[in-house]
Design an enzyme around this catalytic site. Structure first.
Site, PDB file in Angstrom:
ATOM      1  N   GLU A  81     -64.917 -32.548 -89.893  1.00  0.00           N
ATOM      2  CA  GLU A  81     -65.679 -31.807 -88.892  1.00  0.00           C
ATOM      3  C   GLU A  81     -66.138 -30.437 -89.384  1.00  0.00           C
ATOM      4  OE1 GLU A  81     -62.988 -31.873 -85.588  1.00  0.00           O
ATOM      5  OE2 GLU A  81     -63.643 -33.860 -84.924  1.00  0.00           O
ATOM      6  N   GLU A 112     -46.727 -44.499 -97.692  1.00  0.00           N
ATOM      7  CA  GLU A 112     -46.179 -43.145 -97.584  1.00  0.00           C
ATOM      8  C   GLU A 112     -44.903 -42.960 -98.402  1.00  0.00           C
ATOM      9  OE1 GLU A 112     -43.298 -42.650 -93.879  1.00  0.00           O
ATOM     10  OE2 GLU A 112     -45.333 -43.106 -93.232  1.00  0.00           O
TER      11      GLU A 112
END
Length: 272
Positions: A81, A112
């Site tokens: 953004e 992960e």
């Protein structure tokens, strides 16, 4: 201090399946109300990290987020953004997620758990000590994130973190840790809830404050935003009308000519 995962602690509520829809919504909302207060307590830590980010970006560095699952996705959302909102290059703020881009939509099993992969992912971007890397992990125990920050520390790269447990292994590794303690989740261990909300709030604070400090906001307006859709073009026109005290037609013509609110203001002021 012993490390206790409050993010995994038992919910303050039980028999959730016996609650009505209204009760569920009300209780979730009551828990959510506590999140901004937890963030407020962490402002001193956030300030220290933001000052570091601003310093690094002013000297030509970049900001990286690394995370897994929800935490990784939130970093990618925040990074993605920045260019449309502040008109900065796409490589100024970069979000990386364990398991690569496919993990944005679907969980990648055991991604992960690699301690080495984050540094491999970061290395593809030609890292330098001008950069700053923020690890995001609600639990503060994600191997991908901890391993990435350890490698950055060894390379002299500034490190920060956003976690929701005190005294976590991640906080011990990060040079500039942020700990937002939101307590047990409504659904036990579902850290996409309060912890995710807290991380989102902190990420908003980091990039918005940094971009204002870097000069990408004038007054309270996003003068460097990309004019990438009709809504944003219309917003740009309204900005010019207000800033320059001109009518809609003149504002529209200025924006069409300069393709930038900032440039339109600058050139109009120079020409008058």
């Amino acid at each position: 201090m012993d490390f206790i995962k409050t993010t995994e602690a038992d919910s303050n509520y039980n028999q959730l399946e016996q609650m009505s829809v209204n009760q569920l919504l009300t209780n979730i909302n009551n828990e959510d109300k506590t999140v901004p207060l937890a963030v407020e307590k962490a402002i001193p830590q956030i300030e220290i990290l933001v000052n570091q980010v601003v310093t690094k970006l002013k000297t030509g560095g970049r900001l990286f987020y690394i995370g897994a699952g929800t935490s990784g996705r939130l970093g990618i959302v925040d990074a993605s953004e920045c260019p449309p909102t502040f008109g900065v290059p796409h490589n100024l703020v970069i979000g990386l997620i364990a398991g690569g881009d496919q993990a944005i939509r679907k969980a990648v099993e055991f991604a992960e758990d690699s301690k080495e992969q984050a540094w491999k992912d970061l290395s593809a971007h030609n890292m330098s000590n001008k950069d700053v890397v923020i690890g995001i992990a609600a639990s503060g125990t994600t191997p991908y994130v901890i391993g990435g920050l350890k490698a950055c520390n060894e390379q002299g790269i500034s490190t920060g973190c956003i976690t929701c447990n005190i005294n976590s292994p991640l906080s011990q590794v990060a040079k500039f840790p942020i700990e937002v303690v939101v307590g047990p989740e409504f659904v036990t261990g579902s850290s996409r809830m309060k912890a995710g909300t807290a991380q989102k709030l902190v990420l908003n604070m980091i990039t918005t404050t940094t971009m204002i400090q870097l000069g990408h906001v004038k007054g309270n307006k996003m003068v460097d935003m990309q004019l990438s859709n009709n809504k944003l073009v219309d917003r740009g026109i309204k900005m010019l009308m207000k800033e320059l005290s001109i009518d809609k037609e003149n504002a529209k013509n200025l924006l069409n000519k300069y393709k930038s609110v900032r440039l339109a203001i600058k050139n109009y002021n120079h020409g008058n």
